[in-house]
Design an enzyme around this catalytic site. Structure first.
Site, PDB file in Angstrom:
ATOM      1  N   CYS A  66      -8.588  12.532  -3.139  1.00  0.00           N
ATOM      2  CA  CYS A  66      -7.131  12.596  -3.281  1.00  0.00           C
ATOM      3  C   CYS A  66      -6.720  13.940  -3.861  1.00  0.00           C
ATOM      4  CB  CYS A  66      -6.649  11.459  -4.179  1.00  0.00           C
ATOM      5  SG  CYS A  66      -4.861  11.385  -4.373  1.00  0.00           S
ATOM      6  N   ARG A 126       2.440   5.717   3.788  1.00  0.00           N
ATOM      7  CA  ARG A 126       1.878   5.380   2.474  1.00  0.00           C
ATOM      8  C   ARG A 126       2.336   6.397   1.433  1.00  0.00           C
ATOM      9  NH1 ARG A 126      -2.417   5.999  -1.111  1.00  0.00           N
ATOM     10  NH2 ARG A 126      -3.218   4.004  -1.885  1.00  0.00           N
ATOM     11  N   ASP A 175       0.831  -1.198   0.000  1.00  0.00           N
ATOM     12  CA  ASP A 175       0.000   0.000   0.000  1.00  0.00           C
ATOM     13  C   ASP A 175       0.865   1.248   0.000  1.00  0.00           C
ATOM     14  OD1 ASP A 175      -2.446   1.378   0.115  1.00  0.00           O
ATOM     15  OD2 ASP A 175      -2.312   1.563   2.291  1.00  0.00           O
ATOM     16  N   ARG A 198     -12.739   9.801   4.281  1.00  0.00           N
ATOM     17  CA  ARG A 198     -11.515  10.579   4.192  1.00  0.00           C
ATOM     18  C   ARG A 198     -10.456   9.820   3.399  1.00  0.00           C
ATOM     19  NH1 ARG A 198      -9.263  10.224  10.460  1.00  0.00           N
ATOM     20  NH2 ARG A 198      -8.454   8.080  10.395  1.00  0.00           N
ATOM     21  N   GLU A 234     -23.922  15.767 -23.517  1.00  0.00           N
ATOM     22  CA  GLU A 234     -25.004  15.019 -24.136  1.00  0.00           C
ATOM     23  C   GLU A 234     -25.222  13.676 -23.443  1.00  0.00           C
ATOM     24  OE1 GLU A 234     -25.898  14.206 -28.765  1.00  0.00           O
ATOM     25  OE2 GLU A 234     -24.193  13.057 -27.974  1.00  0.00           O
TER      26      GLU A 234
END
Length: 497
Positions: free
Chosen positions: A313, A409, A258, A394, A477
């Site tokens: 993010c 991380r 991670d 969050r 559209e």
């Protein structure tokens, strides 16, 4: 005057750049089809050794995936990835909780001793969350079974009475190889809800319950391992070898490295080290370029794609770096597909149409955060604003998440609060109800996309999918326009939430 004679490339050349695309920039081109959407097969590989019936993973975020979410999504055919903002011991406990859910044969059986008191056993059953327990002697031989109905006050059983005085000693048992059908017939015949499994010496081997059998029937699409347990993923930091080992020993099926930017030499070396330490598959992420994919496909069991596309993010605006998600998926898939390494698209998906576009661009599965953060199973708090219900959500790069342990991380050392450089925000997402209803809308939309392209399976869909570019007028559209919406579809909202 600037001398460019020795400069290999003028700075102005850096602006001659290729265009990168994201979901709203493209549409799938409809093709001749004989495929009915309801019949489309959505099974897929998410790592070298793990297949899911739905190409859907829930994000490893502390307001999205803990045990409840992982159990729910696995029951319906997907995979939950437990976040890592918790102690290692808590990670192990959550993995074990997922593995115990829907367990057909309970091996770690709560048992009672014949010499315990009724009060002691009643307290034990309340603490363990069970309504009955086999009574065994020191050799493990089954003597009887005791349940709540055996110790109710109206039966004149005292708290200090011994278990052997209150238990039911006529016990219906079965051998370990009993089929679920035969076990269920035994339960109906004898009006009981659990059958102890014993060996030839009548020693307890396990317990099979009516609830476990009925849950197997109800969740026939569930993601299960070779032993029939629900599958679960766990997020670990690149340097969290202890968490990786512990999660692996607890039974995690996939470990997810991670990291916000996995194309980093130290991250890759740490990931290689973890891969050597564990039996579980190891998925490496996040990446967003073909060069990053080439750096990890020799050892990774899967790759996760997404540099800054998530709704909460702020990586792209804080760092100035990132890769629009459709182009990122395609670049990574160019390399990963040559090595049979599955690709997971992580982030930026607002609608079911985005999810199936990700598959068409080369992904094998999609990971979603905000899409599921508003469901009952997500751990976020329910809050009310202006009369409407929302759930706390969050980013793992937000200040709150980084304070809780998620800073590494983003390759940041522990710092004082006022020195943190967040790459995410804390927000709220509309409350949506059950995960099941959201999954139904998501997967149903993806299957409809498969029908428009004429593909019965995801591998076929990836081969047949073609894209067309969409102008800003085309984007407008494609959404409801020139009307006042009075009844919103369950799988559509103007803001994509």
């Amino acid at each position: 005057m600037l001398n460019m004679a020795n400069d290999p490339e003028p700075f102005s050349e850096k602006l001659r750049v290729p265009e990168a695309l994201t979901f709203d920039d493209v549409l799938l081109r409809p093709r001749e089809s004989t495929v009915e959407p309801d019949e489309a097969d959505t099974s897929t590989m998410v790592s070298r050794n793990v297949r899911l019936n739905l190409p859907v993973l829930t994000a490893a975020m502390d307001t999205v995936t803990e045990g409840d979410m992982a159990i729910a999504v696995a029951r319906h055919g997907g995979l939950g990835v437990l976040h890592r903002n918790m102690p290692v011991e808590a990670t192990v406990a959550e993995v074990e909780r997922v593995k115990r859910a829907d367990e057909l044969v309970i091996r770690d059986v709560v048992t009672a001793s014949p010499d315990q008191t009724v009060r002691e056993v009643d307290d034990m059953m309340n603490q363990e969350g069970v309504s009955g327990a086999p009574v065994v002697n020191e050799d493990g031989e089954v003597l009887g079974i005791i349940s709540g109905t055996d110790i109710r006050p109206y039966l004149e059983v005292g708290d200090r009475d011994k278990v052997h005085e209150a238990m039911t000693d006529e016990v219906i048992t079965a051998r370990e190889d009993v089929t679920p059908r035969n076990a269920l017939e035994l339960m109906y015949e004898h009006k009981i809800e659990r059958v102890p499994l014993v060996d030839d010496e009548n020693r307890l081997l396990g317990l099979i319950t009516m609830a476990g059998i009925l849950q197997r029937r109800e969740y026939d699409m569930a993601s299960r391992d070779e032993d029939g347990h629900l599958r679960v993923g766990v997020a670990v930091g690149p340097s969290e070898t202890d968490r990786a080992r512990a999660a692996d020993e607890a039974g995690a099926d996939i470990l997810f490295i991670d990291c916000a930017h996995a194309h980093n030499r130290s991250v890759i070396e740490d990931a290689r080290s973890i891969k050597r330490e564990v039996d579980a598959d190891v998925v490496v992420g996040n990446i967003g370029t073909r060069e990053a994919a080439a750096a990890v496909v020799d050892f990774a069991d899967g790759v996760k794609v997404g540099i800054g596309p998530g709704s909460i993010c702020t990586t792209r605006v804080v760092t100035g770096a990132g890769m629009p998600q459709i182009s990122a998926i395609a670049q990574v898939a160019d390399v990963a597909s040559q090595h049979d390494v599955p690709v997971i698209a992580d982030g930026g998906i607002r609608y079911s149409g985005d999810a199936i576009k990700a598959i068409g661009a080369g992904a094998d599965a999609v990971m979603l955060g905000s899409y599921f953060a508003g469901t009952d199973e997500a751990p976020g708090r329910v809050i009310t604003m202006q009369g409407k219900k929302y759930k706390q959500y969050r980013g793992m790069g937000s200040v709150g998440a980084m304070k809780s342990g998620g800073g590494d991380r983003y390759l940041k050392d522990e710092q004082e609060d006022d020195e943190l450089v967040p790459e995410g925000v804390e927000a709220a997402t509309p409350y949506k109800g059950t995960l099941e209803s959201e999954l139904h809308q998501l997967v149903g939309g993806m299957q409809s996309g498969m029908g428009y392209v004429g593909a019965e399976s995801l591998p076929e869909f990836k081969r047949r999918a073609e894209f067309v570019r969409v102008s800003s007028a085309g984007q407008q559209e494609g959404h409801p326009h020139d009307v006042v919406i009075t009844d919103e579809a369950p799988n559509y909202s103007p803001d994509g939430q």
